[in-house]
Design a protein around this motif. Structure first.
Motif, mmCIF file in Angstrom:
data_model
loop_
_atom_site.group_PDB
_atom_site.id
_atom_site.type_symbol
_atom_site.label_atom_id
_atom_site.label_comp_id
_atom_site.label_asym_id
_atom_site.label_seq_id
_atom_site.Cartn_x
_atom_site.Cartn_y
_atom_site.Cartn_z
ATOM 1 N N LEU A 74 -36.074 53.687 24.363
ATOM 2 C CA LEU A 74 -35.368 54.462 23.354
ATOM 3 C C LEU A 74 -34.475 55.525 23.967
ATOM 4 N N GLU A 75 -34.913 56.145 25.069
ATOM 5 C CA GLU A 75 -34.100 57.180 25.700
ATOM 6 C C GLU A 75 -32.813 56.601 26.269
ATOM 7 N N VAL A 76 -32.892 55.427 26.838
ATOM 8 C CA VAL A 76 -31.687 54.770 27.338
ATOM 9 C C VAL A 76 -30.745 54.457 26.176
ATOM 10 N N MET A 77 -31.319 53.951 25.083
ATOM 11 C CA MET A 77 -30.510 53.621 23.909
ATOM 12 C C MET A 77 -29.796 54.853 23.370
ATOM 13 N N LEU A 78 -30.522 55.968 23.262
ATOM 14 C CA LEU A 78 -29.912 57.200 22.768
ATOM 15 C C LEU A 78 -28.838 57.709 23.725
ATOM 16 N N GLY A 79 -29.076 57.560 25.019
ATOM 17 C CA GLY A 79 -28.082 57.986 25.990
ATOM 18 C C GLY A 79 -26.786 57.196 25.872
ATOM 19 N N VAL A 80 -26.911 55.902 25.625
ATOM 20 C CA VAL A 80 -25.724 55.065 25.439
ATOM 21 C C VAL A 80 -25.011 55.446 24.146
ATOM 22 N N LEU A 81 -25.758 55.586 23.063
ATOM 23 C CA LEU A 81 -25.159 55.956 21.778
ATOM 24 C C LEU A 81 -24.431 57.297 21.872
ATOM 25 N N ALA A 82 -25.024 58.244 22.595
ATOM 26 C CA ALA A 82 -24.424 59.573 22.711
ATOM 27 C C ALA A 82 -23.054 59.526 23.374
ATOM 28 N N ARG A 83 -22.817 58.517 24.191
ATOM 29 C CA ARG A 83 -21.529 58.393 24.875
ATOM 30 C C ARG A 83 -20.530 57.555 24.076
ATOM 31 N N ILE A 84 -20.964 57.069 22.901
ATOM 32 C CA ILE A 84 -20.088 56.215 22.106
ATOM 33 C C ILE A 84 -19.693 56.849 20.777
ATOM 34 N N GLU A 85 -20.696 57.333 19.987
ATOM 35 C CA GLU A 85 -20.360 57.826 18.656
ATOM 36 C C GLU A 85 -21.499 58.641 18.069
ATOM 37 N N ARG A 86 -21.183 59.408 17.028
ATOM 38 C CA ARG A 86 -22.201 60.027 16.178
ATOM 39 C C ARG A 86 -22.975 58.902 15.511
ATOM 40 N N ALA A 87 -24.301 58.981 15.459
ATOM 41 C CA ALA A 87 -25.077 57.802 15.079
ATOM 42 C C ALA A 87 -26.105 58.095 14.000
ATOM 43 N N ASP A 88 -26.369 57.077 13.160
ATOM 44 C CA ASP A 88 -27.506 57.095 12.249
ATOM 45 C C ASP A 88 -28.761 56.695 13.017
ATOM 46 N N SER A 89 -29.927 56.891 12.397
ATOM 47 C CA SER A 89 -31.195 56.640 13.090
ATOM 48 C C SER A 89 -31.675 55.199 12.914
ATOM 49 N N VAL A 90 -30.756 54.235 12.915
ATOM 50 C CA VAL A 90 -31.149 52.839 12.742
ATOM 51 C C VAL A 90 -31.883 52.288 13.954
ATOM 52 N N PHE A 91 -31.918 53.034 15.054
ATOM 53 C CA PHE A 91 -32.673 52.621 16.236
ATOM 54 C C PHE A 91 -34.174 52.791 16.025
ATOM 55 N N LEU A 92 -34.585 53.438 14.918
ATOM 56 C CA LEU A 92 -35.994 53.586 14.565
ATOM 57 C C LEU A 92 -36.332 52.690 13.385
ATOM 58 N N ASP A 93 -37.559 52.206 13.344
ATOM 59 C CA ASP A 93 -38.023 51.426 12.203
ATOM 60 C C ASP A 93 -38.856 52.309 11.283
ATOM 61 N N GLU A 94 -38.337 53.470 10.959
ATOM 62 C CA GLU A 94 -38.952 54.397 10.012
ATOM 63 C C GLU A 94 -37.898 55.418 9.608
ATOM 64 N N PHE A 95 -38.186 56.158 8.534
ATOM 65 C CA PHE A 95 -37.317 57.263 8.153
ATOM 66 C C PHE A 95 -37.400 58.367 9.213
ATOM 67 N N ALA A 96 -36.325 59.140 9.334
ATOM 68 C CA ALA A 96 -36.334 60.255 10.275
ATOM 69 C C ALA A 96 -35.309 61.287 9.854
ATOM 70 N N LEU A 97 -35.622 62.550 10.119
ATOM 71 C CA LEU A 97 -34.645 63.631 10.041
ATOM 72 C C LEU A 97 -33.982 63.697 11.400
ATOM 73 N N HIS A 98 -32.673 63.481 11.424
ATOM 74 C CA HIS A 98 -31.988 63.207 12.679
ATOM 75 C C HIS A 98 -30.700 64.014 12.760
ATOM 76 N N LEU A 99 -30.452 64.631 13.914
ATOM 77 C CA LEU A 99 -29.183 65.307 14.153
ATOM 78 C C LEU A 99 -28.209 64.271 14.709
ATOM 79 N N SER A 100 -27.283 63.826 13.878
ATOM 80 C CA SER A 100 -26.458 62.675 14.233
ATOM 81 C C SER A 100 -25.506 62.964 15.383
ATOM 82 N N GLY A 101 -25.015 64.199 15.479
ATOM 83 C CA GLY A 101 -24.097 64.536 16.557
ATOM 84 C C GLY A 101 -24.805 64.769 17.874
#
Length: 314
Positions: free
Chosen positions: A144-171
């Motif tokens: 998951l940390e690798v995935m978040l690191g890649v996403l952070a270098r591409i775009e503001r993201a929703d929390s679809v990388f989790l299979d549950e609801f989450a309060l998430h800071l998209s930026g």
């Protein structure tokens, strides 16, 4: 006849995949990654009232998906342009650079049920599906940390990388609180014309959050209490408040009509894609067939074809 008194020869264990080396799919070498999308958000607003608000979201997962497949093997003829989008191709490059790997020859293929630019997290789902596929191509555990690191270098993201609801800071790509899988809704929604560029409206959103920070803070508190208690109706009420606050800065043409007719259809709440083009109803119980017919006619009177989908997890 075999002598039953003689011990059986132990079977040699099958060789497992070697981490970091290209693996083989279950059939024909095909490897796949899948990610769900969203129906906008149950909440989008500041994490807390203040002069420098962060954009916090509670995405609304939907049972619709993006697929990315990779088929290893030398392709006949000249090289073909990969069907992956630009962001997914960037994710492939960043993944390979991170692990120091080289992608084997092969073909990509994609399919998505998620519309682009309307609030279904289509591009983030594409990137996550691509990364999940790559982890399987190389027989690596999904990190998951690798995935978040890649996403952070591409775009503001929703929390679809989790299979549950989450309060998430998209930026900031930071999960503030995991909210579990105990809440689910039946939904009916429409997609209004047009698309929204989230980056282009960020400054307007932040100014709105500063003006209405206290209202958003109460709304988020009520939403989190609803999740903590497993009270889907309370979550739906808070989602309606969040949608109404969003209406002040990024209005949906059908929102007022949805709000006015909510009780008529027995809906528990209204939801929107805050920076998209979706709007619809939340039901804690499945609407009867007759109600679905009435809902269809209602949305048609507004000029839209509605869709029904399962949202959340409960």
């Amino acid at each position: 006849m075999r002598d039953r008194s003689s011990p059986r020869r132990p079977r040699r264990p099958a060789a497992g995949p070697v981490p970091g080396e290209p693996g083989r799919g279950e059939r024909g070498g095909i490897v796949s990654g899948v990610c769900h999308g969203t129906l906008g958000e149950l909440y989008q607003g500041p994490l807390r009232a203040g002069p420098e608000p962060d954009i916090a979201v509670v995405s609304f997962p939907v049972d619709r998906h993006s697929w990315v497949c990779f088929t290893p093997g030398e392709a006949a003829g000249p090289p073909r342009r990969p069907p992956l989008g630009e962001k997914s191709m960037t994710a492939v490059r960043l993944f390979l650079e991170h692990y120091g790997l080289t992608l084997p020859p092969g073909d990509w293929s994609t399919y998505s049920e998620l519309r682009v630019g309307v609030g279904m997290a289509s591009s983030t789902a594409d990137v996550v599906a691509t990364l999940r596929c790559l982890f399987r191509v190389f027989s690596l555990p999904c990190d998951l940390e690798v995935m978040l690191g890649v996403l952070a270098r591409i775009e503001r993201a929703d929390s679809v990388f989790l299979d549950e609801f989450a309060l998430h800071l998209s930026g900031r790509h930071r999960v503030v609180r995991r909210l579990g899988t105990g809440i689910g809704f039946h939904t009916v929604f429409v997609t209004e014309p047009g698309t929204v560029d989230t980056a282009a409206v960020t400054s307007r959103l932040l100014a709105h959050y500063r003006r209405r920070g206290e209202e958003y803070e109460r709304c988020l508190g009520d939403l989190l209490k609803g999740f903590a208690c497993g009270d889907a109706a309370a979550v739906a009420r808070a989602a309606t408040v969040s949608a109404a606050l969003s209406q002040e800065v990024l209005p949906k043409a059908s929102f007022d009509a949805l709000l006015a007719h909510r009780e008529r259809f027995g809906a528990d709440g209204v939801f929107v894609a805050h920076t998209g083009c979706l709007a619809g109803y939340l039901f804690t119980r499945r609407p009867a067939a007759g109600v679905k017919c009435e809902l269809s006619a209602f949305f048609r009177s507004l000029g839209h074809q509605c869709s029904f989908a399962q949202g959340g997890y409960g």
